[in-house]
Design an enzyme around this catalytic site. Sequence first.
Site, PDB file in Angstrom:
ATOM      1  N   ASN A  69       0.756  -0.945  -0.067  1.00 41.58           N
ATOM      2  CA  ASN A  69      -0.127  -0.105   0.143  1.00 41.58           C
ATOM      3  C   ASN A  69       0.960   1.312  -0.049  1.00 41.58           C
ATOM      4  O   ASN A  69       0.331   2.408   0.174  1.00 41.58           O
ATOM      5  CB  ASN A  69      -0.964   0.199   1.297  1.00 41.58           C
ATOM      6  CG  ASN A  69      -1.853  -1.128   1.283  1.00 41.58           C
ATOM      7  OD1 ASN A  69      -2.007  -1.934   2.213  1.00 41.58           O
ATOM      8  ND2 ASN A  69      -2.723  -1.392   0.060  1.00 41.58           N
ATOM      9  N   ARG A 135     -11.708   0.939  -1.164  1.00 42.23           N
ATOM     10  CA  ARG A 135     -10.520   1.791  -0.590  1.00 42.23           C
ATOM     11  C   ARG A 135     -10.440   2.710  -1.573  1.00 42.23           C
ATOM     12  O   ARG A 135     -10.631   4.157  -1.460  1.00 42.23           O
ATOM     13  CB  ARG A 135      -9.233   0.943  -0.480  1.00 42.23           C
ATOM     14  CG  ARG A 135      -9.719  -0.162   0.815  1.00 42.23           C
ATOM     15  CD  ARG A 135      -9.640   0.803   2.236  1.00 42.23           C
ATOM     16  NE  ARG A 135      -9.766  -0.077   3.310  1.00 42.23           N
ATOM     17  CZ  ARG A 135      -8.694  -0.456   4.165  1.00 42.23           C
ATOM     18  NH1 ARG A 135      -7.499  -0.289   3.736  1.00 42.23           N
ATOM     19  NH2 ARG A 135      -8.955  -1.368   5.131  1.00 42.23           N
ATOM     20  N   HIS A 164      -9.153  -4.807  -0.687  1.00 38.58           N
ATOM     21  CA  HIS A 164      -7.984  -4.592  -1.753  1.00 38.58           C
ATOM     22  C   HIS A 164      -8.114  -5.553  -2.809  1.00 38.58           C
ATOM     23  O   HIS A 164      -8.323  -6.682  -2.402  1.00 38.58           O
ATOM     24  CB  HIS A 164      -6.856  -4.399  -0.860  1.00 38.58           C
ATOM     25  CG  HIS A 164      -6.516  -3.289  -0.169  1.00 38.58           C
ATOM     26  ND1 HIS A 164      -5.778  -3.344   0.907  1.00 38.58           N
ATOM     27  CD2 HIS A 164      -6.786  -2.143  -0.462  1.00 38.58           C
ATOM     28  CE1 HIS A 164      -5.501  -2.075   1.434  1.00 38.58           C
ATOM     29  NE2 HIS A 164      -6.040  -1.499   0.592  1.00 38.58           N
ATOM     30  N   ASP A 166      -5.837  -7.047  -4.140  1.00 37.80           N
ATOM     31  CA  ASP A 166      -4.696  -8.058  -4.062  1.00 37.80           C
ATOM     32  C   ASP A 166      -5.182  -9.150  -3.090  1.00 37.80           C
ATOM     33  O   ASP A 166      -4.549 -10.076  -2.728  1.00 37.80           O
ATOM     34  CB  ASP A 166      -3.254  -7.375  -3.642  1.00 37.80           C
ATOM     35  CG  ASP A 166      -3.098  -6.926  -2.443  1.00 37.80           C
ATOM     36  OD1 ASP A 166      -4.184  -6.915  -1.639  1.00 37.80           O
ATOM     37  OD2 ASP A 166      -2.098  -6.469  -2.102  1.00 37.80           O
ATOM     38  N   ALA A 254      -4.766  -8.391  10.796  1.00 38.50           N
ATOM     39  CA  ALA A 254      -4.886  -7.258  10.163  1.00 38.50           C
ATOM     40  C   ALA A 254      -5.705  -7.019   8.977  1.00 38.50           C
ATOM     41  O   ALA A 254      -5.749  -5.948   8.218  1.00 38.50           O
ATOM     42  CB  ALA A 254      -3.508  -6.417   9.949  1.00 38.50           C
ATOM     43  N   CYS A 260       0.798  -8.656   0.548  1.00 36.68           N
ATOM     44  CA  CYS A 260       0.702  -7.251   1.058  1.00 36.68           C
ATOM     45  C   CYS A 260       1.778  -6.703   1.911  1.00 36.68           C
ATOM     46  O   CYS A 260       1.995  -5.845   2.107  1.00 36.68           O
ATOM     47  CB  CYS A 260      -0.678  -7.020   2.279  1.00 36.68           C
ATOM     48  SG  CYS A 260      -1.768  -7.717   2.029  1.00 36.68           S
TER      49      CYS A 260
HETATM   50  N1  ARG Z   1      -4.810  -3.279   8.025  1.00 30.50           N
HETATM   51  C1  ARG Z   1      -4.743  -3.224   6.780  1.00 30.50           C
HETATM   52  C2  ARG Z   1      -5.605  -2.055   6.208  1.00 30.50           C
HETATM   53  O1  ARG Z   1      -6.733  -2.361   6.366  1.00 30.50           O
HETATM   54  C3  ARG Z   1      -4.280  -4.098   5.827  1.00 30.50           C
HETATM   55  C4  ARG Z   1      -3.766  -3.820   4.582  1.00 30.50           C
HETATM   56  C5  ARG Z   1      -3.449  -5.114   3.502  1.00 30.50           C
HETATM   57  N2  ARG Z   1      -2.894  -4.524   2.451  1.00 30.50           N
HETATM   58  C6  ARG Z   1      -3.150  -5.160   1.285  1.00 30.50           C
HETATM   59  N3  ARG Z   1      -2.542  -4.628   0.327  1.00 30.50           N
HETATM   60  N4  ARG Z   1      -4.251  -5.834   1.089  1.00 30.50           N
HETATM   61  O2  ARG Z   1      -5.478  -1.144   5.345  1.00 30.50           O
END
Ligand code: ARG
Length: 266
Positions: A69, A135, A164, A166, A254, A260
């Site tokens: 990210n 997002r 996300h 990914d 998380a 990620c």
């Molecule tokens: N806790 C983070 C969020 O919610 C996790 C991010 C995971 N990143 C990803 N590229 N899927 O933003």
Amino acid sequence: MSRLLVCAPDYFRIDYEINPWMRLSNAVVPERARAQWHGLMRLLEAKIGALLERMEPVPGLPDMVFTANAGVAVGRRAVPSRFRHPERQREESYFEAWFRDHGYEVTTLDKDLYFEGAGDLLGLPDAWFGGYRQRSDIRAYGRLSEIFGREIIPVELVNSHFYHLDTCFCPLSGGELLYYPPAFDRYAQAAIAERIGEARRLVVPESEALRFACNAVCVAKQVVLPEGCPETIKRLEARGYTTHPLPLDEFMKAGGSAKCLTLALE
Ligand code: ARG
């Protein structure tokens, strides 16, 4: 040689809830997280032959471990992320500084144009796909398409567990796609199917999608993925990929896994 940006989990913890996987009551066990992260790094270096670029973790920014990210980097050009949640917006300046300090030509997006980097923008040889709704903002893809001079197909993410791109979509080096179709709306499913023929689409079963099977790192014929995804492994191996399952459940607390925790720097 594949270069990956990573950030050690020194300050990784659950400090807030911004996706359905995160629960304040489900605390991270720091020594397990550290061991799992180092296990992933060792594998990426030794088996995958990746070159790791390590950035300094920052106290009080628990999600900075998720460098996917940070933004997106293609050639010498980088676009840092604009996070939707204030909790993660404080990471932006550190990621931007990293790109600048490493010689990237940085283009920034307007503050309110949400875009969460390579977590939401992924490319196959045929096309780039951009996840939106949860997002990133669909409008970001028009701008990114101008910046990179590439067509980007926006795909709507409809399930909050797959917030996300990914988490449910993983382009493989041979041009195949590993993905979980129900995470997308019908229009996006059709757009994906139109670009990537059926023979190249590897569908992940729900139980394994929920174990982050799609959050895999693929370099050449090697795929690193979270453990507990036997069907996905079968499908990958049938296509000639070598799989490397790893325990990464501390990061699932998380809402993240192998992919990620890395950002591909082309
Ligand atoms: N806790 C983070 C969020 O919610 C996790 C991010 C995971 N990143 C990803 N590229 N899927 O933003």
